[in-house]
Scaffold this active site. Sequence first.
Site, short mmCIF file in Angstrom:
data_model
loop_
_atom_site.label_atom_id
_atom_site.label_comp_id
_atom_site.label_asym_id
_atom_site.label_seq_id
_atom_site.Cartn_x
_atom_site.Cartn_y
_atom_site.Cartn_z
N ARG A 2 44.02 15.86 39.32
CA ARG A 2 45.46 15.95 39.14
C ARG A 2 45.77 16.83 37.93
O ARG A 2 44.94 17.03 37.04
CB ARG A 2 46.07 14.57 38.94
N LEU A 3 46.99 17.33 37.92
CA LEU A 3 47.57 17.97 36.74
C LEU A 3 48.89 17.26 36.47
O LEU A 3 49.62 16.93 37.40
CB LEU A 3 47.85 19.46 36.99
N ASP A 4 49.19 17.03 35.21
CA ASP A 4 50.48 16.44 34.87
C ASP A 4 51.60 17.33 35.37
O ASP A 4 51.45 18.55 35.49
CB ASP A 4 50.61 16.29 33.35
N ARG A 5 52.73 16.72 35.63
CA ARG A 5 53.88 17.45 36.16
C ARG A 5 54.22 18.71 35.34
O ARG A 5 54.46 19.78 35.91
CB ARG A 5 55.09 16.52 36.23
N HIS A 53 46.08 12.61 29.10
CA HIS A 53 46.78 13.41 28.08
C HIS A 53 45.85 13.80 26.93
O HIS A 53 46.30 13.95 25.79
CB HIS A 53 48.00 12.66 27.54
#
Length: 235
Positions: free
Chosen positions: A52-55, A162
Amino acid sequence: MFEIIYQDDNLIAINKPSGWLVHRSWLDKHETVVVMQTLRDQIGQHVFPVHRLDRPTSGVLLFALSSDIARIMSEQFATKQIEKTYYAIVRGYVEGEAIIDYPLVEELDKIADKFSDKNKPAQNAVTFYRGISKIEIPIKVRKFDSVRYSFVELKPQTGRKHQLRRHMKHIFHPILGDSKHGDLHQNRAFADYFGIKRLMLHAHILKITHPIEQKQVILKATLDPNWQNILLNFK
């Protein structure tokens, strides 16, 4: 339509724009346009996320084209067989290169993680960083008459939530545009000066082992025009 940077019978990788959710989430129950559905419609087949990648983060986002391939690739990520390289713009001057070895307590979401152990000890977290270029801009932020920014390369050696944002904050060089771990005054000054409001973090390169051919594949996502225009000012 997304920019496809790699595609074969087993995998597809795109250059994800900032601001897109990878899939539907409780974080934004009203968001109906997400990467998975949009990419599925674009190529006419189901896609299976393997990471995933953060928004707010842009860059290389990899999907499998079957559940079996997704399982293999997810294992590569879980066992740290993947090499990741990010670009970021941070507050202050970053000179040379170094390793941040600073354990992180897991960040828990109020809803999604409400049954998780809130007393879990800090987890090992390691990030390599290297300063590439820098700039000083004569705009006043609080008590300072000018601001300094650096363009840096980041290579996480672990995959904590993060991690890059928290590690750069730890060494007092927060990533610009980071509303949670950054400096709000610097974020506002940067956004006003360059006319761009987003997290300045980009997943530039992903090195994987192909699940079938067993060869290294290097996936590279170029910087968008906004990034490129900003970097013209750096030296």
